[in-house]
Design a protein around this motif. Sequence first.
Motif, short mmCIF file in Angstrom:
data_model
loop_
_atom_site.label_atom_id
_atom_site.label_comp_id
_atom_site.label_asym_id
_atom_site.label_seq_id
_atom_site.Cartn_x
_atom_site.Cartn_y
_atom_site.Cartn_z
N ASP A 1 32.88 38.13 36.55
CA ASP A 1 32.16 37.61 37.71
C ASP A 1 31.67 38.73 38.63
O ASP A 1 30.56 38.68 39.16
N ILE A 2 32.51 39.73 38.84
CA ILE A 2 32.12 40.84 39.71
C ILE A 2 30.95 41.61 39.11
O ILE A 2 30.00 41.98 39.81
N LEU A 3 31.01 41.85 37.80
CA LEU A 3 29.94 42.61 37.15
C LEU A 3 28.63 41.82 37.14
O LEU A 3 27.55 42.40 37.32
N MET A 4 28.71 40.51 36.94
CA MET A 4 27.50 39.69 37.01
C MET A 4 26.92 39.72 38.43
O MET A 4 25.69 39.79 38.61
N THR A 5 27.79 39.69 39.43
CA THR A 5 27.32 39.73 40.81
C THR A 5 26.69 41.08 41.13
O THR A 5 25.71 41.16 41.88
N TYR A 6 27.23 42.13 40.55
CA TYR A 6 26.64 43.45 40.77
C TYR A 6 25.20 43.50 40.25
O TYR A 6 24.36 44.21 40.81
N CYS A 7 24.92 42.76 39.19
CA CYS A 7 23.55 42.70 38.68
C CYS A 7 22.60 42.10 39.71
O CYS A 7 21.42 42.45 39.74
N MET A 8 23.11 41.20 40.54
CA MET A 8 22.30 40.65 41.62
C MET A 8 22.14 41.67 42.75
O MET A 8 21.11 41.74 43.40
N TYR A 9 23.18 42.45 42.96
CA TYR A 9 23.20 43.46 44.03
C TYR A 9 22.24 44.61 43.72
O TYR A 9 21.53 45.10 44.59
N ASP A 10 22.22 45.05 42.46
CA ASP A 10 21.34 46.14 42.03
C ASP A 10 20.68 45.72 40.73
O ASP A 10 21.09 46.13 39.64
N PHE A 11 19.65 44.88 40.85
CA PHE A 11 19.06 44.29 39.65
C PHE A 11 18.30 45.34 38.83
O PHE A 11 18.17 45.20 37.63
N ASP A 12 17.79 46.38 39.48
CA ASP A 12 17.06 47.42 38.76
C ASP A 12 17.97 48.15 37.78
O ASP A 12 17.61 48.38 36.63
N LEU A 13 19.15 48.53 38.26
CA LEU A 13 20.12 49.18 37.36
C LEU A 13 20.80 48.14 36.50
O LEU A 13 20.99 48.33 35.30
N GLY A 14 21.16 47.00 37.12
CA GLY A 14 21.80 45.93 36.36
C GLY A 14 23.14 46.35 35.82
O GLY A 14 23.92 47.03 36.49
N TYR A 15 23.41 45.97 34.57
CA TYR A 15 24.67 46.35 33.94
C TYR A 15 24.40 47.25 32.76
O TYR A 15 23.53 46.98 31.93
N VAL A 16 25.15 48.32 32.69
CA VAL A 16 25.10 49.25 31.56
C VAL A 16 26.52 49.38 31.03
O VAL A 16 27.48 49.45 31.80
N GLN A 17 26.64 49.40 29.72
CA GLN A 17 27.97 49.47 29.11
C GLN A 17 28.73 50.69 29.60
O GLN A 17 28.19 51.79 29.66
N GLY A 18 29.97 50.47 29.95
CA GLY A 18 30.81 51.52 30.50
C GLY A 18 31.18 51.26 31.95
O GLY A 18 32.20 51.76 32.43
N MET A 19 30.38 50.45 32.64
CA MET A 19 30.67 50.18 34.05
C MET A 19 31.99 49.42 34.23
O MET A 19 32.67 49.60 35.24
N SER A 20 32.34 48.60 33.26
CA SER A 20 33.60 47.85 33.39
C SER A 20 34.80 48.78 33.43
O SER A 20 35.83 48.45 34.02
N ASP A 21 34.67 49.95 32.79
CA ASP A 21 35.75 50.94 32.86
C ASP A 21 35.97 51.42 34.28
O ASP A 21 37.10 51.75 34.66
N LEU A 22 34.91 51.50 35.06
CA LEU A 22 35.03 51.94 36.45
C LEU A 22 35.57 50.83 37.35
O LEU A 22 36.19 51.10 38.37
N LEU A 23 35.32 49.59 36.97
CA LEU A 23 35.75 48.46 37.81
C LEU A 23 37.21 48.08 37.60
O LEU A 23 37.91 47.73 38.57
N SER A 24 37.70 48.12 36.38
CA SER A 24 39.02 47.54 36.09
C SER A 24 40.15 48.14 36.93
O SER A 24 41.00 47.39 37.43
N PRO A 25 40.22 49.46 37.17
CA PRO A 25 41.29 49.96 38.06
C PRO A 25 41.12 49.49 39.50
O PRO A 25 42.12 49.27 40.20
N LEU A 26 39.88 49.34 39.96
CA LEU A 26 39.64 48.90 41.33
C LEU A 26 40.13 47.47 41.54
O LEU A 26 40.78 47.16 42.54
N LEU A 27 39.83 46.61 40.59
CA LEU A 27 40.28 45.21 40.70
C LEU A 27 41.80 45.12 40.61
O LEU A 27 42.42 44.34 41.33
N TYR A 28 42.39 45.95 39.77
CA TYR A 28 43.85 45.97 39.64
C TYR A 28 44.51 46.33 40.97
O TYR A 28 45.51 45.72 41.37
N VAL A 29 43.97 47.31 41.68
CA VAL A 29 44.56 47.76 42.93
C VAL A 29 44.27 46.78 44.07
O VAL A 29 45.16 46.43 44.85
#
Length: 672
Positions: free
Chosen positions: A420-448
């Motif tokens: 859900d967070i990654l899909m919402t980020y696509c709305m936040y920055d639609f030009d960049l959108g989602y690129v594979q590898g971004m979930s690696d940067l998010l998972s520790p943040l959500l955990y904390v």
Amino acid sequence: MRIVFTEAQIIYEQEGVYIHSSCGKTNDQDSLISGILRVLEKDAEVIVDWRPLDDALDSSSVLYARKDSSSVVEWTQAPKERAHRGSEYLNSYEAEWDMINTVSFKKKPHTNGDAPSHRNGKSKWSFLFSLTDLKSIKQNKEGMGWSYLVFCLKDDVVLPALHFHQGDSKLLIEALEKYVVLCESPQDKRTLLVNCQNKSLSQSFENLLDEPAYGLIQKIKKDPYTATMVGFSKVTNYIFDSLRGSDPSTHQRPPSEMADFLSDAIPGLKINQQEEPGFEVITRIDLGERPVVQRREPVTLEEWTKNIDSEGRILNVDNMKQMIFRGGLSHALRKQAWKFLLGYFPWDSTKEERTQLQKQKTDEYFRMKLQWKSVSEEQEKRNSRLRDYRSLIEKDVNRTDRTNKFYEGQDNPGLILLHDILMTYCMYDFDLGYVQGMSDLLSPLLYVMENEVDAFWCFASYMDQMHHNFEEQMQGMKTQLIQLSTLLRLLDSGFCSYLESQDSGYLYFCFRWLLIRFKREFSFLDILRLWEVMWTELPCKNFHLLLCCAILESEKQQIMEKHYGFNEILKHINELSMKIDVEDTLCKAEAISLQMVKCKELPQAVCEILGLQDSEITTPDSDTGEDENVGLTSPTSAFQSNTLPTLAASGARDESPTQIPASPNVNRLTPS
């Protein structure tokens, strides 16, 4: 030629998959050939394999259609290898792969539509192919009898239609989508194209050579994320496998030119400091003695609280950042402190101001989330970018490291929030959108954070720092590799020369380190420590490049003494994953920074990389006449005085209080 396979993992298996050999001309039962369809994973290679039921354990007649073949390649088993096998062994599926281990490679000329003659008429229909050679899949029209699929390979080799008499083909498609992206063809919705080039990371590999013999190039093109994330070193095996094919006439390039393949993966990446604008030739320089650095215990909640005033402002921010840099944070403090380190909360904000900010950001987040949540299936079908983003996100979320309990299980709430967070980020920055590898940067943040909204805004702030890694042309990755080469050459020109002699001077083995900031190199808990230290932006700009230098320096001896070549270097670096000591690496990287700042003749290129001004690298004695060794009495002189328990570079903590003196160098190594 012997083809060596290791143990296979069955990803998908389905019986009752038929080939209609009569093409509808007769209803004779003999025209329907029943078989087993399997998808197998072996050595980072995914194989699609169909064979008749009565031929399931006979691999001697399997056809292997490849992109670079103008004819069909036949596998024939070496007779000596069949002896001395028990019946139990022959009935196991492992027997099939072991047979393939021992086949001899023989090429027979056939047209793409014809098959060789066999004693068993059904055997001629057997086939297997690598998923990387798949071009498209054609599906049947809905409501038209049995579900069927037609695989089209490179060079327009079309395999026989597979009819699913038991169940349908959806499970197979789902299995394949774990490894490739399938997109509807704009011309024909029944046709699924493999890995359409709509991802930023994929697009950066578009300039790869497209010569038939070079299997690596196709594999990077088709799934660059897997090639770089899962094991970047393994892709070199594809280069050598391609060059070791059966026909020497197809091999124009010697192994010494292997790096040219990889250098074309990122446009214009070739590192030539003499030609690169803004970079100077680095000659051998005496950097002087490197200090020994010690680290302190993590900052505690009590220490943090003592630095907050009555309205909730953080006092003495610089000192707090230095403490975090030198020891990290206790886990109980991370949820608060990370919001400041990442810029979600201003350091000078009051508690009331932060409460208001959170309310505002919560409303903003859920408005963006509602945007994609309210998109109907019909609308999404007409929005190819959003559809592609969702497909990539689901694929990445399924790859999330499950060793952490927060993400255990297929339907874990943590995985749902990641999506859900990654899909919402696509709305936040639609030009960049989602690129594979971004979930690696998010998972520790959500955990904390343990909070969807806070995790999103911390992730958005982190992406402000990291977005250049994921842009289409990947200019940020190119720049970082060039800068890393510059720093490494200053530290050890001999090691750089050795790497260049092994066609490894472009430092591609550091690609994954830089792309997702070491996320796959350290354990989950260690990456929390490493990231919070880097977020302080101390002791200099681009400290992560010095971390790379520290790791490479630790591995230099083994690489050079064992005379590792191109392939061995990549393999060795890849296998360091989860084996690197985070505290030792931080100590070495900090020591390198102090050694560089003390150098009398630091090259301008290095000054720019580390964010230093010319005046900041002037030695004390040249300005004031003071002894040039002032400040080197303590390796921790870049920090303000504190009495703290420390950790020596050896990894052993010194529990006795250590006085850390201030130094004339305090202001000489600061972010630009």
